[in-house]
Enzyme design. Sequence first.
Site, PDB file in Angstrom:
ATOM      1  N   ALA A  52       0.854  -1.169   0.000  1.00  0.00           N
ATOM      2  CA  ALA A  52       0.000   0.000   0.000  1.00  0.00           C
ATOM      3  C   ALA A  52       0.892   1.221   0.000  1.00  0.00           C
ATOM      4  CB  ALA A  52      -0.877  -0.013   1.229  1.00  0.00           C
ATOM      5  N   GLU A  98      11.372  -0.344 -11.537  1.00  0.00           N
ATOM      6  CA  GLU A  98      11.898  -1.715 -11.551  1.00  0.00           C
ATOM      7  C   GLU A  98      11.323  -2.466 -10.358  1.00  0.00           C
ATOM      8  OE1 GLU A  98      16.094  -2.286 -10.291  1.00  0.00           O
ATOM      9  OE2 GLU A  98      16.065  -0.143  -9.842  1.00  0.00           O
ATOM     10  N   ASP A 133      14.193  11.108   4.521  1.00  0.00           N
ATOM     11  CA  ASP A 133      13.441  10.000   5.127  1.00  0.00           C
ATOM     12  C   ASP A 133      14.164   8.689   4.871  1.00  0.00           C
ATOM     13  OD1 ASP A 133      11.518   8.684   6.509  1.00  0.00           O
ATOM     14  OD2 ASP A 133       9.968   8.863   4.960  1.00  0.00           O
TER      15      ASP A 133
HETATM   16  P1  AMP Z   1       5.893   3.116  -1.145  1.00  0.00           P
HETATM   17  O1  AMP Z   1       4.633   3.800  -1.472  1.00  0.00           O
HETATM   18  O2  AMP Z   1       7.001   3.447  -2.085  1.00  0.00           O
HETATM   19  O3  AMP Z   1       6.284   3.246   0.301  1.00  0.00           O
HETATM   20  O4  AMP Z   1       5.584   1.543  -1.380  1.00  0.00           O
HETATM   21  C1  AMP Z   1       4.750   0.804  -0.540  1.00  0.00           C
HETATM   22  C2  AMP Z   1       5.220  -0.636  -0.465  1.00  0.00           C
HETATM   23  O5  AMP Z   1       5.121  -1.256  -1.738  1.00  0.00           O
HETATM   24  C3  AMP Z   1       6.668  -0.783  -0.065  1.00  0.00           C
HETATM   25  O6  AMP Z   1       6.841  -0.830   1.316  1.00  0.00           O
HETATM   26  C4  AMP Z   1       7.050  -2.087  -0.727  1.00  0.00           C
HETATM   27  O7  AMP Z   1       6.667  -3.183   0.090  1.00  0.00           O
HETATM   28  C5  AMP Z   1       6.231  -2.106  -1.975  1.00  0.00           C
HETATM   29  N1  AMP Z   1       7.008  -1.598  -3.119  1.00  0.00           N
HETATM   30  C6  AMP Z   1       7.126  -0.327  -3.532  1.00  0.00           C
HETATM   31  N2  AMP Z   1       7.914  -0.245  -4.609  1.00  0.00           N
HETATM   32  C7  AMP Z   1       8.333  -1.480  -4.893  1.00  0.00           C
HETATM   33  C8  AMP Z   1       9.190  -2.044  -5.894  1.00  0.00           C
HETATM   34  N3  AMP Z   1       9.804  -1.278  -6.823  1.00  0.00           N
HETATM   35  N4  AMP Z   1       9.401  -3.379  -5.877  1.00  0.00           N
HETATM   36  C9  AMP Z   1       8.819  -4.143  -4.921  1.00  0.00           C
HETATM   37  N5  AMP Z   1       8.009  -3.661  -3.959  1.00  0.00           N
HETATM   38  C10 AMP Z   1       7.751  -2.352  -3.940  1.00  0.00           C
END
Ligand code: AMP
Length: 929
Positions: free
Chosen positions: A591, A662, A708
């Site tokens: 999320a 990626e 962060d």
């Molecule tokens: P974020 O909004 O960037 O904090 O993404 C939320 C969650 O999605 C992260 O904590 C990851 O578990 C997963 N996530 C985000 N980007 C990626 C990615 N490039 N590859 C794999 N998992 C991702």
Amino acid sequence: TLLDSMSALGDLGWEAYPAEGWEEISVMDERNTPMRTYQVCNVMEASQNNWLRTGHIAREGARRIYVEIKFTLRDCNSLPGVPGTCKETFNMYYYESNSANLRHVRESQFIKIDTIAADESFTQVDVGDRVMKLNTEVRDISNLSKKGFYLAFQDVGACIALVSVRVFYKRCPLAVRNLAQFPDTVTGGDSALVEVRGSCVADAEELEAPRMYCGADGGWLVPIGRCVCKPGFEEEEGACRPCRPGTYKASAMDAYCTKCPGHSHSPQEQASECICEKGYYRAEADSRSMACTRPPSAPDNPISTINETSVTFEWSPPLDNGGRGDVTYNVHCARCPGAGRSCGPCGPGGGGGPHFTPRQFGLSMGKVLVTELQAHTNYTFSVEALNGVSHLSPTPRQQVSVNITTSQTVSVMLKERKRKGSVTLAWQGPDRASGAVLEYEVIYYEKRDQNYTVLKTKSNIMTVNGLKPGTTYVFRVRARMDGGYGNYGGEIELETSHDGECQNVLDHEKQLFSISPYFRHCGYIKAKQDPDEEMQFQHGRGKSFPKTSIKLPGSRTYIHPHTYEDPNQAVRDFAKEIDASSIRIERVIGAGEFGEVCSGRLKLPGKREICVAIKSLKAGYTDKQRRDFLSEASIMGQFDHPNIIHLEGVVTKCKPVMIITEYMENGSLDTFLKKHDGQFTVIQLVGMLRGIASGMKYLSDMSYVHRDLAARNILVNSNLVCKVSDFGLSRVLEDDPEAAYTTRGGKIPIRWTAPEAIAYRKFTSASDVWSYGIVMWEVISYGERPYWEMSNQDVIKAIDEGYRLPAPMDCPLVLHQLMLDCWEKGRSDRPNFGQIVNALDKLIRSPGNLRPLANSSPPASTVEDWLDSIKMGQYKEHFASAGYVTLDSLLFINIRSVTPLMGVTLAGHQKKILSSIQSLQTQGTHVQV
Ligand code: AMP
């Protein structure tokens, strides 16, 4: 003993010839017991050849026979007047035979054992009235094969008294080693060892065939293999004893009985498994060391969001998961036609629906999207929670339900505007599943006065004539079906030009039809926020961001998207637009702040298909949210470094708006480390830290301040490469110097943030270095929470008073020192990222420097100390008996083979021992990374 002449009661009955040779004479020993001796003393005559032959001596399977003789032999010099033919030796022979009553054996058939002479070792005995020197000699005969043999003594002119003849062989006595019993065993012929197979003692079973060697001298040598106590039994003093009530032993490979796991008991001795308490169960695949569990309670808090003929049904996990992590959900659907008719199962609708995404049964997340429902129909959706033991419980599953009523709208678009004052609209009808459309109703009005006109048609297209020039009209369409009118679809606003032609006001409405069906699979859930990390919360964004900063020639500087008047231009400049049809969404993986994060595949023309992560902007966003969402792409798109998450592109031309990056298979670093607690070598951990530092060096070289940096914002791919991510703007404080001293706060992750950034928002690469120190601490402690459960306020206070996080367990001293350097109060006293990368590179090149631990007791030097230090002392004996005593002995062993050999079967213990040996090995030898 095969023969003992001393213990013979009557005549020995040995055969002597010629008759004037050996004579059997009884004498009394010092205790007045009669002794039978054979004597000969024909020293005065030459050419003596006197033979004395024993009776048949049975071999009893012995292959090596010992003959012990005691005799006296007179010194020729002590006999007055004897001739030179007097001898001081005699000969001993044997003859093998199966026959026990041979009359005569020819002299030439005997095999000589030895010539026996009196030697220096003798004892004095009284024989009758004389004191004699008693000699003892032992000879052996090997490789006998017949049933028995005869011994013979040949005298050739000496004065001998043969006092005793004892014939015996040796055995290895019954013995128990490694829980195997070895039988009493006759030693081998020659000096060969006899290999003996052991059999397991009662209640033990073979782990590896037990064997031992019986030595020629009757001793046991070299135990190999072992038995282990069967399930339900444990070893105690060489035997297997039953486990006491309340304990159990599931596998023969476990060393000891252990207490029954939670919610189970073993009322009787000898339990190999504990019985679950009433209402608790053990699934087939559950290990017997796992606590018994029960079915979950009902899911909690069901919520439905209806969108015409689809509904998003969400719920929270059950309050009680029954003690298991494998909770899944089944959704049941009932259709209620209403008007007093009873509800029935949701059979296939007109189009085969309803359709459940991702599926109807076995859902792992508390959410399902149901599409292709019939319009204007009442449905009841119920959800039940299940876990691995639900099928074992007779109690009916508890469900929670929601009732919904579907509707149907129609999407409209401008088809063409050919003639003056006329427009042609087209729309897509409702799904066939919703029932037959009877007609469409088109409603339009001048935006100014809201007086509307209603038109009806059965077709999907309509031309409206007679419109005024230079006027904005609003058009809406709805369908009438069996069940009544559907809702109006998205309205369309058109301004007729002054010459009467229409212009589309809301450009993106045109795109309504281009939304690919792919997007159905990735619904939206509420944005994630980590409230814990927010201490102060205020909104408001500064207006001015420095467009440039002083940089060395040749190096690039990051450009803040807000320096663009048109933020969309920043997206166009830094992010590639991707056609939505080249993306395939596969599943939800997380999320994000603006919507779900999915994984999927991207196939760009002329390139090979790759795995990608897809962040989408949830529906109903504001313009500002869209800008903020895309700002992450405008930032990320400026970076190109192996330790920075790589942007593939964006989808902005159709909805939902998406950012494609990626794919990082192992997800975020904090979760990943918690999942693999204790499983990496120090070198692997340092390798990860090096990657993060290198990414941060790149960012700081580009004058980008992350603000962060935390393990949760680092992503890990399948090769353990760590990449810095999370470049969103919404969380970031303003960089406006004017705003620095106001009391308006921002969202600050206190535990990761340098004191000057908390106190007066001085965010710099040096404050990123502070955060990096915290990330180091998180990595070495495998995802432990910095400052544990201390409150944010207490953390701020403690840091101000000079307190710093102590070294995590097993943390190399140099790494903790590096952390402390990152946490210098004065930001100019902290190392920069370039220096951090260099320091880590050095450590990787000479891992020996990682050996001194920050909080170790003096390093263990014996296997026993080492096992104690990792609280695995119970395996000391196993290691010792396998020959591992000094720590060095562990440096070169194949670790995979260790734990089964040492009888370590509990997975947790294996893991601990293996990873500790592994780190001993990497610290003790030169490792290349
Ligand atoms: P974020 O909004 O960037 O904090 O993404 C939320 C969650 O999605 C992260 O904590 C990851 O578990 C997963 N996530 C985000 N980007 C990626 C990615 N490039 N590859 C794999 N998992 C991702």
